[in-house]
Design a protein around this motif. Structure first.
Motif, PDB file in Angstrom:
ATOM      1  N   GLN A 243       8.966   9.601   3.160  1.00  0.00           N
ATOM      2  CA  GLN A 243      10.491   9.865   3.352  1.00  0.00           C
ATOM      3  C   GLN A 243      10.085  10.659   4.993  1.00  0.00           C
ATOM      4  OE1 GLN A 243      11.054  13.219   0.632  1.00  0.00           O
ATOM      5  NE2 GLN A 243      10.537  12.200  -0.904  1.00  0.00           N
ATOM      6  N   LEU A 244       9.324  11.021   5.328  1.00  0.00           N
ATOM      7  CA  LEU A 244       9.458  11.311   6.666  1.00  0.00           C
ATOM      8  C   LEU A 244       9.216  10.273   7.866  1.00  0.00           C
ATOM      9  CD1 LEU A 244       7.670  14.964   7.020  1.00  0.00           C
ATOM     10  CD2 LEU A 244       9.088  14.709   7.280  1.00  0.00           C
ATOM     11  N   TYR A 245       8.374   9.409   7.557  1.00  0.00           N
ATOM     12  CA  TYR A 245       8.678   8.036   8.414  1.00  0.00           C
ATOM     13  C   TYR A 245       9.631   7.128   8.275  1.00  0.00           C
ATOM     14  CZ  TYR A 245       4.011   9.372  10.981  1.00  0.00           C
ATOM     15  OH  TYR A 245       3.404  10.559  11.780  1.00  0.00           O
ATOM     16  N   GLN A 246      10.434   7.444   7.359  1.00  0.00           N
ATOM     17  CA  GLN A 246      11.392   6.544   6.913  1.00  0.00           C
ATOM     18  C   GLN A 246      10.593   4.853   6.607  1.00  0.00           C
ATOM     19  OE1 GLN A 246      13.951   7.469  10.057  1.00  0.00           O
ATOM     20  NE2 GLN A 246      15.196   7.986   9.032  1.00  0.00           N
ATOM     21  N   LEU A 247       9.507   4.728   5.565  1.00  0.00           N
ATOM     22  CA  LEU A 247       9.194   4.125   5.178  1.00  0.00           C
ATOM     23  C   LEU A 247       9.553   3.346   4.044  1.00  0.00           C
ATOM     24  CD1 LEU A 247       4.958   4.954   5.677  1.00  0.00           C
ATOM     25  CD2 LEU A 247       6.662   4.361   7.510  1.00  0.00           C
ATOM     26  N   GLY A 248      10.321   3.935   2.704  1.00  0.00           N
ATOM     27  CA  GLY A 248      10.989   3.856   2.247  1.00  0.00           C
ATOM     28  C   GLY A 248      11.789   1.651   2.027  1.00  0.00           C
ATOM     29  N   GLY A 249      12.499   1.848   2.635  1.00  0.00           N
ATOM     30  CA  GLY A 249      13.270   0.139   3.021  1.00  0.00           C
ATOM     31  C   GLY A 249      12.074  -0.224   3.209  1.00  0.00           C
ATOM     32  N   MET A 250      11.281  -0.838   4.565  1.00  0.00           N
ATOM     33  CA  MET A 250      10.558  -1.333   4.247  1.00  0.00           C
ATOM     34  C   MET A 250       9.476  -2.008   3.353  1.00  0.00           C
ATOM     35  SD  MET A 250       7.311  -1.873   5.542  1.00  0.00           S
ATOM     36  CE  MET A 250       6.285   0.025   6.504  1.00  0.00           C
ATOM     37  N   LEU A 251       8.989  -0.670   3.367  1.00  0.00           N
ATOM     38  CA  LEU A 251       7.835  -0.913   1.654  1.00  0.00           C
ATOM     39  C   LEU A 251       8.147  -1.699   0.642  1.00  0.00           C
ATOM     40  CD1 LEU A 251       5.936   2.591   1.966  1.00  0.00           C
ATOM     41  CD2 LEU A 251       4.739   0.528   2.770  1.00  0.00           C
ATOM     42  N   LEU A 252       9.584  -1.391   0.286  1.00  0.00           N
ATOM     43  CA  LEU A 252      10.547  -1.928  -0.835  1.00  0.00           C
ATOM     44  C   LEU A 252      11.160  -3.534  -0.099  1.00  0.00           C
ATOM     45  CD1 LEU A 252      11.809  -1.260  -3.613  1.00  0.00           C
ATOM     46  CD2 LEU A 252      13.649  -0.635  -2.315  1.00  0.00           C
ATOM     47  N   ARG A 253      11.656  -2.977   0.376  1.00  0.00           N
ATOM     48  CA  ARG A 253      11.151  -5.542   1.251  1.00  0.00           C
ATOM     49  C   ARG A 253      10.320  -5.756   0.649  1.00  0.00           C
ATOM     50  NH1 ARG A 253      14.640  -2.653   5.187  1.00  0.00           N
ATOM     51  NH2 ARG A 253      12.950  -2.587   6.629  1.00  0.00           N
ATOM     52  N   ARG A 254       9.222  -5.683   1.324  1.00  0.00           N
ATOM     53  CA  ARG A 254       7.611  -5.992   1.161  1.00  0.00           C
ATOM     54  C   ARG A 254       7.353  -6.602  -0.261  1.00  0.00           C
ATOM     55  NH1 ARG A 254       2.916  -3.750   5.351  1.00  0.00           N
ATOM     56  NH2 ARG A 254       4.051  -4.449   6.913  1.00  0.00           N
ATOM     57  N   TYR A 255       7.868  -5.283  -1.042  1.00  0.00           N
ATOM     58  CA  TYR A 255       7.268  -5.313  -2.392  1.00  0.00           C
ATOM     59  C   TYR A 255       8.647  -6.663  -3.424  1.00  0.00           C
ATOM     60  CZ  TYR A 255       7.778  -3.844  -7.387  1.00  0.00           C
ATOM     61  OH  TYR A 255       7.547  -4.080  -8.792  1.00  0.00           O
ATOM     62  N   ARG A 256       9.447  -6.916  -2.351  1.00  0.00           N
ATOM     63  CA  ARG A 256      10.874  -7.428  -3.697  1.00  0.00           C
ATOM     64  C   ARG A 256       9.891  -8.855  -2.462  1.00  0.00           C
ATOM     65  NH1 ARG A 256      16.464  -4.295  -1.563  1.00  0.00           N
ATOM     66  NH2 ARG A 256      16.318  -3.330  -4.034  1.00  0.00           N
ATOM     67  N   ASP A 257       9.767  -9.234  -1.220  1.00  0.00           N
ATOM     68  CA  ASP A 257       9.402 -10.419  -1.099  1.00  0.00           C
ATOM     69  C   ASP A 257       8.308 -10.925  -1.563  1.00  0.00           C
ATOM     70  OD1 ASP A 257      11.188 -10.293   1.222  1.00  0.00           O
ATOM     71  OD2 ASP A 257       9.952  -9.367   2.791  1.00  0.00           O
ATOM     72  N   ILE A 258       6.875 -10.365  -2.083  1.00  0.00           N
ATOM     73  CA  ILE A 258       5.868 -11.284  -2.721  1.00  0.00           C
ATOM     74  C   ILE A 258       6.460 -11.085  -4.435  1.00  0.00           C
ATOM     75  CG2 ILE A 258       3.390  -9.730  -3.584  1.00  0.00           C
ATOM     76  CD1 ILE A 258       3.364  -7.994  -1.497  1.00  0.00           C
ATOM     77  N   PHE A 259       7.672 -10.465  -4.564  1.00  0.00           N
ATOM     78  CA  PHE A 259       8.184 -10.454  -6.115  1.00  0.00           C
ATOM     79  C   PHE A 259       8.873 -11.958  -6.244  1.00  0.00           C
ATOM     80  CE2 PHE A 259      11.671 -10.864  -8.676  1.00  0.00           C
ATOM     81  CZ  PHE A 259      11.073 -10.967 -10.575  1.00  0.00           C
ATOM     82  N   ASP A 260       9.673 -11.858  -4.695  1.00  0.00           N
ATOM     83  CA  ASP A 260      10.425 -13.099  -4.565  1.00  0.00           C
ATOM     84  C   ASP A 260       9.954 -14.354  -4.773  1.00  0.00           C
ATOM     85  OD1 ASP A 260      12.719 -12.177  -5.008  1.00  0.00           O
ATOM     86  OD2 ASP A 260      13.069 -12.003  -2.760  1.00  0.00           O
ATOM     87  N   ARG A 261       8.381 -14.424  -4.088  1.00  0.00           N
ATOM     88  CA  ARG A 261       7.485 -15.287  -3.979  1.00  0.00           C
ATOM     89  C   ARG A 261       6.820 -15.980  -5.150  1.00  0.00           C
ATOM     90  NH1 ARG A 261       5.381 -13.361   0.103  1.00  0.00           N
ATOM     91  NH2 ARG A 261       3.248 -12.942   0.359  1.00  0.00           N
ATOM     92  N   LEU A 262       6.498 -15.003  -5.905  1.00  0.00           N
ATOM     93  CA  LEU A 262       6.261 -15.200  -7.402  1.00  0.00           C
ATOM     94  C   LEU A 262       6.802 -15.546  -8.095  1.00  0.00           C
ATOM     95  CD1 LEU A 262       3.595 -11.897  -7.064  1.00  0.00           C
ATOM     96  CD2 LEU A 262       3.316 -13.823  -6.369  1.00  0.00           C
ATOM     97  N   TYR A 263       7.855 -14.866  -8.140  1.00  0.00           N
ATOM     98  CA  TYR A 263       9.845 -15.111  -9.418  1.00  0.00           C
ATOM     99  C   TYR A 263       9.359 -16.880  -8.708  1.00  0.00           C
ATOM    100  CZ  TYR A 263      13.580 -16.311 -11.801  1.00  0.00           C
ATOM    101  OH  TYR A 263      14.334 -16.510 -11.703  1.00  0.00           O
ATOM    102  N   ASP A 264       9.660 -17.449  -8.000  1.00  0.00           N
ATOM    103  CA  ASP A 264      10.240 -18.503  -7.158  1.00  0.00           C
ATOM    104  C   ASP A 264       8.887 -19.452  -7.825  1.00  0.00           C
ATOM    105  OD1 ASP A 264      11.901 -18.321  -5.675  1.00  0.00           O
ATOM    106  OD2 ASP A 264      10.964 -18.474  -3.877  1.00  0.00           O
TER     107      ASP A 264
END
Length: 614
Positions: A243-264
């Motif tokens: 929360q303090l380093y505002q990492l949530g958006g970046m981590l969630l994007r990485r999570y989604r990118d991995i999912f999208d690659r596996l889903y493809d």
């Protein structure tokens, strides 16, 4: 001619490969059966009985159906009550068979469900037991860690899946055998068509099973990364920094990118499997309706009765479905074997066992490092180089140096988490490798900088220091008194019964300094230990608290060997011997006064830190 021979040879190779694949499905069947039997012999026998019943009853039901139709036709023509009652008795008999079949199928489902739970637990226990035999290096090897992750992910359900398919194959075989007996009365060609019509579906199933497993195996690192990102986003001990380093958006994007690659990859596989399954399924459908037309023509010509026509159509339809299910089971068994191969590759991984057996030293010589060097596996660059030192009983050794200088690696060698690449380490005149590992570990109390904060009660957090006395209240009292944790424990609502951490209901969180006092108390639980290893044990405490801890600590460890890593020279100076490390080597050693007199690296670091307090 040569071209023809080459083509024939290629064809035979393809047939041979197909045969090897087909036979490979039984490779782990016996092991899986043994595992299932070991889990529950009663449920295994129940599944076998219910499978046998489910395999034999469909043909009997189909034959009784033929008798019903012919009985109805006969009764309508004759008008006799006896013929009508006979037709009704056939109906009652078929109803009874249907009830028995439903009971067998329900019993089979219940038995499999119960066995699935028990077997999942059994396999997970086997994996965890194997994990307990591993060395630290195995957990630090990403390739080996992937094997363990793959073994844990789906293998707990695969043994039962394989056994269910084997029993299902037996059930299908019995059903097909009885169906074939009925169809042979009509024509041998009907049996041949039944067999050939199901083969296309089998080809598609086997092809995509192998491809699916390859995807699973290749993507294991990505799956672990995805799980790690989930942990970062959802665990309370990471939440404040995220929360303090505002990492949530970046981590969630990485999570989604991995999912999208596996889903493809999954989507492409699913679409291909669906298209091929549909096209090859058309062949099976065409074969069925060709046979359907043939049977109808025979009935119109008066060569078979209306009841026989009904029976042959039911038998052909169900036989085709049963044969397709049997071949699909074989394809599934092939996939199960691929997963089980991965499981047993992990379980049967040879782990070199410690051959040490010595339980007593030759002489009270303390700890000696003799020209010790260490390289990590698959690395040629030494982390430690030619380390030699001697620590006598009752002496206190402090290790200082910059991060990455090899201090913690040296500790891991001393505690035999690692084995030296060259040189040797002696304890009381005996090589560490020759000591019985359990006896050796009981002689050592350790606090690492990143010690575990167990989500247990306070007492259990202390008690894990000596698992044989885990729940001994008096020992908790003594250990926490020595570790200076007693005062704040007494102020807790439930004392030693207070739940620590926030994972479970009613848990209470501690400050960093309080956690370190708990960890220090944990080391004192090993009252028989004559070697205490402290890796930055008071990093979360202020300088005054640390000084109080170590003045107290020194008086409690007069007869014990102590190895201390610390960045605070006010603590280090209390040691009998100090070594200074840099780039994996000992560059200076001596007492505090001797090292100051040398005016080398230690004196420079000490003066820098002392200047900071002026």
């Amino acid at each position: 001619m040569a071209k023809k021979k080459k083509s024939e040879l290629k064809g035979w190779k393809l047939i041979g490969k197909t045969m090897r694949k087909s036979l490979s499905i039984f490779r782990y069947g016996i092991k899986a059966l043994g595992l299932v039997w070991q889990t529950s012999a009663v449920l295994t026998v129940a599944i076998a009985i219910f499978t046998l019943m489910s395999g034999l009853l469909p043909a009997a039901i189909a034959y009784v159906g033929k008798l019903i139709v012919d009985g109805v036709v006969l009764a309508s023509r004759s008008g006799l009550i006896s013929d009508r009652n006979l037709a009704l008795s056939y109906v009652g008999f078929e109803a009874l068979l249907i009830v028995i079949l439903a009971a067998a199928q329900k019993g089979l489902n219940v038995s499999q469900s119960l066995l699935r739970v028990l077997l999942g637990q059994q396999v997970n226990v086997l994996i965890l037991e194997k994990a307990l035999t591993l060395e630290l290096a195995h957990f630090e090897d990403s390739e080996f860690y992937d094997k363990m992750t793959q073994a844990r992910s789906q293998a707990s359900s695969r043994p039962l899946s394989l056994i269910s398919r084997i029993f299902g194959l037996g059930q299908s075989a019995l059903t097909l055998l009885t169906f074939s007996g009925l169809l042979l009365q009509f024509s041998v060609w009907a049996v041949i068509v039944l067999v050939l019509a199901a083969i296309p579906s089998f080809i598609a199933e086997t092809k995509f099973s192998e491809h699916s497993f390859r995807l699973f195996k290749w993507r294991s690192p990505e799956t672990r990364q995805q799980h790690y990102l989930e942990t970062l986003l959802a665990r309370e001990d990471y939440a404040k920094e995220v929360q303090l380093y505002q990492l949530g958006g970046m981590l969630l994007r990485r999570y989604r990118d991995i999912f999208d690659r596996l889903y493809d990859e999954d989507r492409n596989l699913t679409i291909q499997k669906g298209i091929w399954g549909y096209l090859l399924g058309l062949l099976s459908t065409g074969a069925f309706y060709a046979a359907y037309a043939w049977i109808v023509i025979e009935a119109i010509a008066g060569k078979i009765s209306l009841g026989e026509m009904t029976m042959y159509l039911v038998v052909f339809r169900q036989g085709q479905a049963t044969f397709a299910a049997a071949l699909t089971s074989i394809g599934g068994m092939y996939e199960d074997n691929l997963y089980l191969a991965n499981l047993y590759e992990f379980l049967e991984q040879p782990i070199p066992k410690s051959e040490g057996y010595i339980t007593r030293g030759i002489e009270p010589d303390g700890i000696r490092f003799e020209n010790v060097s260490f390289c990590y596996p698959e690395s040629t660059e030494p982390v430690l180089k030619d380390i030699s030192l001697h620590l006598k009983h009752g002496e206190k050794l402090a290790i200082v140096g910059e991060n990455g200088s090899g201090k913690t690696t040296l500790i891991k060698l001393l505690t035999r988490l690692y084995v030296p690449t060259s040189g040797r380490i002696l304890l009381d005149g005996v090589d560490l490798n020759d000591w019985d590992i359990d006896v050796l570990r009981k002689r050592i109390g350790v606090i690492f900088q990143n010690f575990v904060q167990y989500q247990f009660t306070v007492g259990e957090n202390v008690g894990v220091g000596d698992v044989e006395r885990l729940n001994e209240y008096q020992e908790w009292e003594v250990a926490t008194e020595k570790g200076m944790a007693k005062p704040f424990i007494n102020n807790m609502p439930k004392g030693f019964s207070t739940q620590l951490g926030k994972w479970f209901k009613g848990g209470q969180e501690l400050s960093g300094g309080q956690w370190q006092k708990i960890a220090l108390s944990r080391a004192f639980m090993r009252s028989q230990a004559d070697i205490l290893v402290l890796d930055e044990p008071t990093a979360a405490m202020d300088a005054e608290a640390e000084m109080n801890i170590f003045n107290h600590f020194r008086s409690l460890t007069k007869d014990q060997m102590v190895v201390l890593i610390s960045h605070r020279f006010s603590t280090v100076r209390m040691a009998d011997k100090i070594i200074v490390m840099a780039d994996g080597k000992i560059i200076e050693q001596g007492s505090h006064e001797q090292l100051l007199a040398t005016d080398g690296r230690y004196a420079h670091l000490f003066s820098l830190q002392a200047a900071g307090y002026k």
